[in-house]
Write a protein that holds these residues in place. Structure first.
Motif, PDB file in Angstrom:
ATOM      1  N   ARG A   1       0.853  -1.185   0.000  1.00 60.87           N
ATOM      2  CA  ARG A   1       0.000   0.000   0.000  1.00 60.87           C
ATOM      3  C   ARG A   1       0.881   1.223   0.000  1.00 60.87           C
ATOM      4  NH1 ARG A   1      -5.079   1.613   3.964  1.00 60.87           N
ATOM      5  NH2 ARG A   1      -5.654   3.497   2.834  1.00 60.87           N
ATOM      6  N   ARG A   2       0.413   2.262  -0.668  1.00 58.38           N
ATOM      7  CA  ARG A   2       1.193   3.481  -0.778  1.00 58.38           C
ATOM      8  C   ARG A   2       0.321   4.683  -0.434  1.00 58.38           C
ATOM      9  NH1 ARG A   2       4.468   5.293  -6.187  1.00 58.38           N
ATOM     10  NH2 ARG A   2       5.145   7.335  -5.495  1.00 58.38           N
ATOM     11  N   TRP A   3       0.872   5.546   0.405  1.00 60.29           N
ATOM     12  CA  TRP A   3       0.183   6.784   0.763  1.00 60.29           C
ATOM     13  C   TRP A   3       0.857   7.935   0.029  1.00 60.29           C
ATOM     14  CZ3 TRP A   3       0.977   2.682   3.716  1.00 60.29           C
ATOM     15  CH2 TRP A   3      -0.072   2.232   4.551  1.00 60.29           C
ATOM     16  N   SER A   4       0.090   8.832  -0.518  1.00 59.00           N
ATOM     17  CA  SER A   4       0.660   9.998  -1.186  1.00 59.00           C
ATOM     18  C   SER A   4      -0.253  11.189  -0.937  1.00 59.00           C
ATOM     19  CB  SER A   4       0.818   9.762  -2.694  1.00 59.00           C
ATOM     20  OG  SER A   4      -0.442   9.600  -3.307  1.00 59.00           O
ATOM     21  N   LYS A   5       0.217  12.352  -1.314  1.00 63.32           N
ATOM     22  CA  LYS A   5      -0.579  13.556  -1.107  1.00 63.32           C
ATOM     23  C   LYS A   5      -1.862  13.531  -1.917  1.00 63.32           C
ATOM     24  CE  LYS A   5       3.496  16.434  -0.286  1.00 63.32           C
ATOM     25  NZ  LYS A   5       4.277  17.568  -0.800  1.00 63.32           N
TER      26      LYS A   5
ATOM     27  N   ALA B   1      12.596   4.196 -10.202  1.00 68.04           N
ATOM     28  CA  ALA B   1      13.241   4.930 -11.282  1.00 68.04           C
ATOM     29  C   ALA B   1      12.913   6.421 -11.211  1.00 68.04           C
ATOM     30  CB  ALA B   1      12.791   4.357 -12.635  1.00 68.04           C
ATOM     31  N   SER B   2      11.638   6.741 -10.926  1.00 68.52           N
ATOM     32  CA  SER B   2      11.259   8.149 -10.861  1.00 68.52           C
ATOM     33  C   SER B   2      11.894   8.841  -9.671  1.00 68.52           C
ATOM     34  CB  SER B   2       9.739   8.277 -10.777  1.00 68.52           C
ATOM     35  OG  SER B   2       9.247   7.660  -9.607  1.00 68.52           O
ATOM     36  N   ALA B   3      12.026   8.124  -8.561  1.00 67.75           N
ATOM     37  CA  ALA B   3      12.662   8.703  -7.372  1.00 67.75           C
ATOM     38  C   ALA B   3      14.118   9.022  -7.653  1.00 67.75           C
ATOM     39  CB  ALA B   3      12.552   7.746  -6.190  1.00 67.75           C
ATOM     40  N   ALA B   4      14.800   8.093  -8.330  1.00 67.42           N
ATOM     41  CA  ALA B   4      16.208   8.321  -8.655  1.00 67.42           C
ATOM     42  C   ALA B   4      16.359   9.494  -9.612  1.00 67.42           C
ATOM     43  CB  ALA B   4      16.811   7.053  -9.267  1.00 67.42           C
ATOM     44  N   ALA B   5      15.441   9.575 -10.588  1.00 67.66           N
ATOM     45  CA  ALA B   5      15.517  10.658 -11.567  1.00 67.66           C
ATOM     46  C   ALA B   5      15.284  12.011 -10.914  1.00 67.66           C
ATOM     47  CB  ALA B   5      14.498  10.424 -12.678  1.00 67.66           C
ATOM     48  N   ALA B   6      14.445  12.033  -9.894  1.00 65.67           N
ATOM     49  CA  ALA B   6      14.120  13.292  -9.227  1.00 65.67           C
ATOM     50  C   ALA B   6      15.120  13.645  -8.130  1.00 65.67           C
ATOM     51  CB  ALA B   6      12.719  13.217  -8.642  1.00 65.67           C
TER      52      ALA B   6
ATOM     53  N   GLY C   1       9.593  14.814   0.143  1.00 61.73           N
ATOM     54  CA  GLY C   1       9.579  14.184  -1.163  1.00 61.73           C
ATOM     55  C   GLY C   1      10.245  12.825  -1.222  1.00 61.73           C
ATOM     56  N   ASP C   2      10.978  12.442  -0.167  1.00 59.20           N
ATOM     57  CA  ASP C   2      11.612  11.124  -0.135  1.00 59.20           C
ATOM     58  C   ASP C   2      10.560  10.033   0.018  1.00 59.20           C
ATOM     59  OD1 ASP C   2      14.128  12.184  -0.389  1.00 59.20           O
ATOM     60  OD2 ASP C   2      14.662  11.998   1.729  1.00 59.20           O
ATOM     61  N   PHE C   3      10.962   8.802  -0.320  1.00 60.86           N
ATOM     62  CA  PHE C   3      10.109   7.638  -0.122  1.00 60.86           C
ATOM     63  C   PHE C   3      10.495   6.943   1.174  1.00 60.86           C
ATOM     64  CE2 PHE C   3       9.612   8.139  -4.690  1.00 60.86           C
ATOM     65  CZ  PHE C   3       8.274   7.845  -4.878  1.00 60.86           C
ATOM     66  N   LEU C   4       9.507   6.607   1.991  1.00 61.04           N
ATOM     67  CA  LEU C   4       9.713   5.797   3.180  1.00 61.04           C
ATOM     68  C   LEU C   4       8.985   4.480   2.962  1.00 61.04           C
ATOM     69  CD1 LEU C   4      10.869   5.768   6.145  1.00 61.04           C
ATOM     70  CD2 LEU C   4       8.529   6.305   6.862  1.00 61.04           C
ATOM     71  N   THR C   5       9.744   3.405   2.814  1.00 59.03           N
ATOM     72  CA  THR C   5       9.177   2.083   2.559  1.00 59.03           C
ATOM     73  C   THR C   5       9.209   1.259   3.832  1.00 59.03           C
ATOM     74  OG1 THR C   5       9.900   2.123   0.248  1.00 59.03           O
ATOM     75  CG2 THR C   5       9.368  -0.016   1.193  1.00 59.03           C
ATOM     76  N   LEU C   6       8.050   0.855   4.313  1.00 60.89           N
ATOM     77  CA  LEU C   6       7.942   0.002   5.500  1.00 60.89           C
ATOM     78  C   LEU C   6       7.848  -1.443   5.035  1.00 60.89           C
ATOM     79  CD1 LEU C   6       5.285   2.083   7.491  1.00 60.89           C
ATOM     80  CD2 LEU C   6       7.778   2.376   7.428  1.00 60.89           C
TER      81      LEU C   6
ATOM     82  N   PRO D   1       3.297  14.451   6.341  1.00 60.18           N
ATOM     83  CA  PRO D   1       2.589  14.296   5.071  1.00 60.18           C
ATOM     84  C   PRO D   1       3.442  14.561   3.850  1.00 60.18           C
ATOM     85  CG  PRO D   1       1.552  15.992   6.472  1.00 60.18           C
ATOM     86  CD  PRO D   1       2.737  15.480   7.198  1.00 60.18           C
ATOM     87  N   GLU D   2       4.560  15.280   4.025  1.00 64.39           N
ATOM     88  CA  GLU D   2       5.408  15.613   2.876  1.00 64.39           C
ATOM     89  C   GLU D   2       6.303  14.465   2.443  1.00 64.39           C
ATOM     90  OE1 GLU D   2       7.786  16.943   6.535  1.00 64.39           O
ATOM     91  OE2 GLU D   2       5.706  16.719   5.901  1.00 64.39           O
ATOM     92  N   VAL D   3       6.306  13.367   3.204  1.00 65.26           N
ATOM     93  CA  VAL D   3       7.093  12.181   2.855  1.00 65.26           C
ATOM     94  C   VAL D   3       6.175  11.149   2.210  1.00 65.26           C
ATOM     95  CG1 VAL D   3       8.466  10.262   3.767  1.00 65.26           C
ATOM     96  CG2 VAL D   3       8.761  12.569   4.703  1.00 65.26           C
ATOM     97  N   GLU D   4       6.612  10.559   1.098  1.00 64.59           N
ATOM     98  CA  GLU D   4       5.837   9.522   0.421  1.00 64.59           C
ATOM     99  C   GLU D   4       6.021   8.203   1.172  1.00 64.59           C
ATOM    100  OE1 GLU D   4       3.898  10.192  -2.033  1.00 64.59           O
ATOM    101  OE2 GLU D   4       4.579  12.207  -2.510  1.00 64.59           O
ATOM    102  N   VAL D   5       4.939   7.630   1.651  1.00 67.57           N
ATOM    103  CA  VAL D   5       4.998   6.430   2.485  1.00 67.57           C
ATOM    104  C   VAL D   5       4.367   5.252   1.759  1.00 67.57           C
ATOM    105  CG1 VAL D   5       4.367   5.417   4.706  1.00 67.57           C
ATOM    106  CG2 VAL D   5       4.854   7.868   4.560  1.00 67.57           C
TER     107      VAL D   5
END
Length: 220
Positions: free
Chosen positions: A37-41, A58-63, A93-98, A128-132
């Motif tokens: 599951r992924r939470w985003s804004k 890939a998109s995270a690395a590009a950004a 804007g970072d991704f936090l993967t649990l 909320p600013e972190v992509e979880v």
């Protein structure tokens, strides 16, 4: 934004040891995915499903954003490590993967999605600013962690470390399976790996271990 002391600690490690995110291609194996599951804004209600992780990496690395992976379970130590990673390592804007791993078939399968959901919701509410995102995968712990670090191109892996036994002579001779797992991840994962333990209320702060530093006391 991560705290100043945490950022300074990570910068110090990165500059002194030449660390960088894993650059290898996506790997396979390591376990069977039970759900994600992924939470985003924009979309906070995505259900459990399979794909999209390769594109996300890939998109995270590009950004220029990093992915912080935290191994979670129902222990208080894992929750402390997760919150430390959220407040000290992850930036806007970072991704936090649990990553929640089910080591045995059927063990905790019913509770796992609920736990992953609650932890992910907690993280998103705090920052909320972190992509979880939360992953529930069935398989061997070490193999699953290492393969997911490589597949998702994690920049930082965070695990909880347990408090040593009060019997010093016993703890020196034997190590728990959890301690061995942490040590193996620190030595084998293709990214910066941090083992975190919250200190008692009287002492405060956290003890952080890496491949190069053991029980570094971070007062934050």
């Amino acid at each position: 934004m991560a705290s100043g002391s945490g950022e300074h600690f990570l910068r110090q490690l990165s500059s002194s040891n030449g660390l960088q995110a894993a650059q290898d291609g996506y790997g396979g194996g390591g376990g069977r995915r039970r759900g994600s599951r992924r939470w985003s804004k924009k979309r906070a209600g995505r259900g459990y499903g399979g794909g999209g992780k390769g594109e996300a990496a890939a998109s995270a690395a590009a950004a220029g954003r990093k992915r912080v992976m935290v191994v979670v379970d129902d222990s208080s130590g894992a929750k402390h490590a997760m919150m430390w990673a959220l407040t000290h390592v992850a930036n806007r804007g970072d991704f936090l993967t649990l990553l929640h791993i089910l080591p045995h078939y059927g063990a905790g399968a019913e509770e796992a999605p609920s736990l992953a959901n609650s932890l992910g919701t907690l993280c998103k509410a705090c920052r909320p600013e972190v992509e979880v995102e939360a992953l529930v995968i069935q398989g061997p712990k070490l193999g699953t962690i290492l393969s997911q670090v490589k597949k998702l191109e994690a920049s930082v892996l965070v695990l909880s470390q347990t408090k040593p036994s009060t019997f010093c002579w016993l703890s020196c001779l034997t190590r728990s399976s959890g301690e061995e797992l942490v040590e193996q991840c620190i030595n084998q994962a293709e990214c910066l790996t941090l083992a975190v333990r919250k200190q008692s209320k009287g002492v405060g702060g956290y003890l952080v271990s890496t491949r190069w530093q053991k029980n570094f006391w971070l007062l934050a």
